[in-house]
Design a protein around this motif. Structure first.
Motif, PDB file in Angstrom:
ATOM      1  N   PHE A  25       0.834  -1.203   0.000  1.00  0.00           N
ATOM      2  CA  PHE A  25       0.000   0.000   0.000  1.00  0.00           C
ATOM      3  C   PHE A  25       0.871   1.256   0.000  1.00  0.00           C
ATOM      4  O   PHE A  25       0.664   2.170  -0.802  1.00  0.00           O
ATOM      5  N   TYR A  26       1.857   1.317   0.897  1.00  0.00           N
ATOM      6  CA  TYR A  26       2.698   2.509   0.997  1.00  0.00           C
ATOM      7  C   TYR A  26       3.607   2.684  -0.213  1.00  0.00           C
ATOM      8  O   TYR A  26       4.077   3.784  -0.483  1.00  0.00           O
ATOM      9  N   LEU A  27       3.845   1.619  -0.944  1.00  0.00           N
ATOM     10  CA  LEU A  27       4.615   1.722  -2.181  1.00  0.00           C
ATOM     11  C   LEU A  27       3.712   1.993  -3.376  1.00  0.00           C
ATOM     12  O   LEU A  27       4.106   1.807  -4.519  1.00  0.00           O
ATOM     13  N   ALA A  28       2.511   2.430  -3.111  1.00  0.00           N
ATOM     14  CA  ALA A  28       1.529   2.789  -4.137  1.00  0.00           C
ATOM     15  C   ALA A  28       1.212   1.614  -5.063  1.00  0.00           C
ATOM     16  O   ALA A  28       1.090   1.768  -6.267  1.00  0.00           O
ATOM     17  N   TYR A  29       1.089   0.452  -4.462  1.00  0.00           N
ATOM     18  CA  TYR A  29       0.729  -0.766  -5.193  1.00  0.00           C
ATOM     19  C   TYR A  29       1.683  -1.065  -6.342  1.00  0.00           C
ATOM     20  O   TYR A  29       1.292  -1.598  -7.367  1.00  0.00           O
ATOM     21  N   SER A  30       2.947  -0.734  -6.160  1.00  0.00           N
ATOM     22  CA  SER A  30       3.945  -0.969  -7.200  1.00  0.00           C
ATOM     23  C   SER A  30       4.687  -2.279  -6.917  1.00  0.00           C
ATOM     24  O   SER A  30       5.430  -2.371  -5.939  1.00  0.00           O
ATOM     25  N   ARG A  31       4.484  -3.262  -7.772  1.00  0.00           N
ATOM     26  CA  ARG A  31       5.184  -4.538  -7.600  1.00  0.00           C
ATOM     27  C   ARG A  31       6.691  -4.361  -7.732  1.00  0.00           C
ATOM     28  O   ARG A  31       7.467  -4.979  -7.003  1.00  0.00           O
ATOM     29  N   LYS A  33       8.572  -1.724  -7.060  1.00  0.00           N
ATOM     30  CA  LYS A  33       9.140  -1.108  -5.853  1.00  0.00           C
ATOM     31  C   LYS A  33       9.195  -2.106  -4.699  1.00  0.00           C
ATOM     32  O   LYS A  33      10.155  -2.121  -3.934  1.00  0.00           O
ATOM     33  N   PHE A  34       8.132  -2.910  -4.588  1.00  0.00           N
ATOM     34  CA  PHE A  34       8.113  -3.916  -3.530  1.00  0.00           C
ATOM     35  C   PHE A  34       9.297  -4.860  -3.688  1.00  0.00           C
ATOM     36  O   PHE A  34      10.017  -5.136  -2.724  1.00  0.00           O
ATOM     37  N   TRP A  35       9.529  -5.352  -4.902  1.00  0.00           N
ATOM     38  CA  TRP A  35      10.622  -6.295  -5.118  1.00  0.00           C
ATOM     39  C   TRP A  35      11.983  -5.625  -4.993  1.00  0.00           C
ATOM     40  O   TRP A  35      12.946  -6.232  -4.532  1.00  0.00           O
ATOM     41  N   TYR A  36      12.097  -4.351  -5.406  1.00  0.00           N
ATOM     42  CA  TYR A  36      13.350  -3.618  -5.189  1.00  0.00           C
ATOM     43  C   TYR A  36      13.657  -3.571  -3.700  1.00  0.00           C
ATOM     44  O   TYR A  36      14.782  -3.838  -3.274  1.00  0.00           O
ATOM     45  N   LEU A  37      12.667  -3.193  -2.894  1.00  0.00           N
ATOM     46  CA  LEU A  37      12.844  -3.128  -1.443  1.00  0.00           C
ATOM     47  C   LEU A  37      13.194  -4.499  -0.884  1.00  0.00           C
ATOM     48  O   LEU A  37      14.125  -4.636  -0.082  1.00  0.00           O
ATOM     49  N   TYR A  38      12.454  -5.511  -1.296  1.00  0.00           N
ATOM     50  CA  TYR A  38      12.650  -6.864  -0.773  1.00  0.00           C
ATOM     51  C   TYR A  38      14.067  -7.372  -1.061  1.00  0.00           C
ATOM     52  O   TYR A  38      14.775  -7.833  -0.155  1.00  0.00           O
ATOM     53  N   GLY A  71      11.585  -2.319   8.538  1.00  0.00           N
ATOM     54  CA  GLY A  71      12.377  -1.088   8.624  1.00  0.00           C
ATOM     55  C   GLY A  71      11.809   0.017   7.758  1.00  0.00           C
ATOM     56  O   GLY A  71      11.756   1.177   8.159  1.00  0.00           O
ATOM     57  N   TYR A  72      11.356  -0.355   6.576  1.00  0.00           N
ATOM     58  CA  TYR A  72      10.734   0.613   5.666  1.00  0.00           C
ATOM     59  C   TYR A  72       9.490   1.221   6.299  1.00  0.00           C
ATOM     60  O   TYR A  72       9.332   2.443   6.347  1.00  0.00           O
ATOM     61  N   LEU A  73       8.609   0.362   6.805  1.00  0.00           N
ATOM     62  CA  LEU A  73       7.392   0.872   7.431  1.00  0.00           C
ATOM     63  C   LEU A  73       7.687   1.676   8.686  1.00  0.00           C
ATOM     64  O   LEU A  73       6.998   2.661   8.980  1.00  0.00           O
ATOM     65  N   ALA A  74       8.712   1.276   9.431  1.00  0.00           N
ATOM     66  CA  ALA A  74       9.078   2.029  10.637  1.00  0.00           C
ATOM     67  C   ALA A  74       9.514   3.448  10.282  1.00  0.00           C
ATOM     68  O   ALA A  74       9.303   4.375  11.064  1.00  0.00           O
ATOM     69  N   MET A  75      10.104   3.615   9.109  1.00  0.00           N
ATOM     70  CA  MET A  75      10.527   4.960   8.684  1.00  0.00           C
ATOM     71  C   MET A  75       9.367   5.814   8.208  1.00  0.00           C
ATOM     72  O   MET A  75       9.329   7.006   8.474  1.00  0.00           O
ATOM     73  N   ILE A  76       8.418   5.225   7.498  1.00  0.00           N
ATOM     74  CA  ILE A  76       7.376   6.053   6.884  1.00  0.00           C
ATOM     75  C   ILE A  76       6.047   6.019   7.623  1.00  0.00           C
ATOM     76  O   ILE A  76       5.210   6.880   7.402  1.00  0.00           O
ATOM     77  N   ALA A  77       5.861   5.018   8.498  1.00  0.00           N
ATOM     78  CA  ALA A  77       4.565   4.898   9.201  1.00  0.00           C
ATOM     79  C   ALA A  77       4.762   4.211  10.549  1.00  0.00           C
ATOM     80  O   ALA A  77       4.089   3.235  10.856  1.00  0.00           O
ATOM     81  N   SER A  78       5.674   4.739  11.361  1.00  0.00           N
ATOM     82  CA  SER A  78       6.043   4.060  12.604  1.00  0.00           C
ATOM     83  C   SER A  78       4.883   3.902  13.578  1.00  0.00           C
ATOM     84  O   SER A  78       4.874   2.983  14.390  1.00  0.00           O
ATOM     85  N   ASP A  79       3.894   4.795  13.516  1.00  0.00           N
ATOM     86  CA  ASP A  79       2.749   4.716  14.430  1.00  0.00           C
ATOM     87  C   ASP A  79       1.591   3.888  13.883  1.00  0.00           C
ATOM     88  O   ASP A  79       0.572   3.738  14.547  1.00  0.00           O
ATOM     89  N   PRO A 129      13.510   4.571   1.535  1.00  0.00           N
ATOM     90  CA  PRO A 129      12.822   5.775   1.034  1.00  0.00           C
ATOM     91  C   PRO A 129      13.803   6.869   0.598  1.00  0.00           C
ATOM     92  O   PRO A 129      13.600   7.518  -0.426  1.00  0.00           O
ATOM     93  N   TYR A 130      14.869   7.051   1.373  1.00  0.00           N
ATOM     94  CA  TYR A 130      15.872   8.051   1.022  1.00  0.00           C
ATOM     95  C   TYR A 130      16.596   7.671  -0.265  1.00  0.00           C
ATOM     96  O   TYR A 130      16.784   8.499  -1.153  1.00  0.00           O
ATOM     97  N   ILE A 131      16.981   6.423  -0.366  1.00  0.00           N
ATOM     98  CA  ILE A 131      17.701   5.956  -1.557  1.00  0.00           C
ATOM     99  C   ILE A 131      16.833   6.104  -2.802  1.00  0.00           C
ATOM    100  O   ILE A 131      17.307   6.560  -3.841  1.00  0.00           O
ATOM    101  N   CYS A 132      15.565   5.770  -2.682  1.00  0.00           N
ATOM    102  CA  CYS A 132      14.658   5.883  -3.832  1.00  0.00           C
ATOM    103  C   CYS A 132      14.515   7.336  -4.273  1.00  0.00           C
ATOM    104  O   CYS A 132      14.544   7.637  -5.459  1.00  0.00           O
TER     105      CYS A 132
END
Length: 138
Positions: A25-31, A33-38, A71-79, A129-132
């Motif tokens: 969801f936070y990657l805007a439903y981009s497969r 981006k998800f695989w890049y992160l993974y 870690g990604y979610l902790a940076m952009i949506a920690s709460d 997120p910073y690298i992207c």
């Protein structure tokens, strides 16, 4: 991604099921981006493991990649609230508990808990997120 034992595989599947859709969801439903992160988190987690352990250490599993998602979610949506193994927690709380649990497991009889991989993967996900935005423009 091999796994050392069934418990390890079940833990990783549960972690992925818990937050995979949130990351998507936070990657805007981009497969892509998800695989890049993974895979980025997996590679950095593996490098962290190699740098930390002796050359004889064997590490298995997808934990580095999964901790990267946390870690990604902790940076952009920690709460952000999630249900983590039946308990309502924030993403940051779930990440801290997972890291603590992994540290405890690695001291006991359960083999395969690689804290260097876990922490390196989480840091890679947090940096994603910073690298992207600054380097990859994705």
């Amino acid at each position: 991604f091999s796994h050392h034992e069934l418990f390890h595989l079940i833990m990783n599947i549960t972690m992925l099921q818990t937050i995979g859709h949130e990351v998507f969801f936070y990657l805007a439903y981009s497969r892509s981006k998800f695989w890049y992160l993974y895979f980025f988190s997996s590679i950095i987690g593996s490098i962290g493991s190699l740098l930390h352990h002796s050359s004889l250490y064997q590490s298995l599993g997808a934990s580095g990649a999964l901790y990267g998602l946390y870690g990604y979610l902790a940076m952009i949506a920690s709460d952000k609230q999630i249900i983590y193994f039946g308990f309502p927690l924030t993403i940051l709380q779930a990440l801290m508990i997972s890291l603590l649990f992994g540290a405890i497991m690695s001291q006991g009889t359960i083999q395969g808990a690689d804290n260097a991989m876990h922490v390196s993967g989480a840091l890679a996900g947090a940096a994603f997120p910073y690298i992207c935005s600054h380097f990859l423009k994705i």
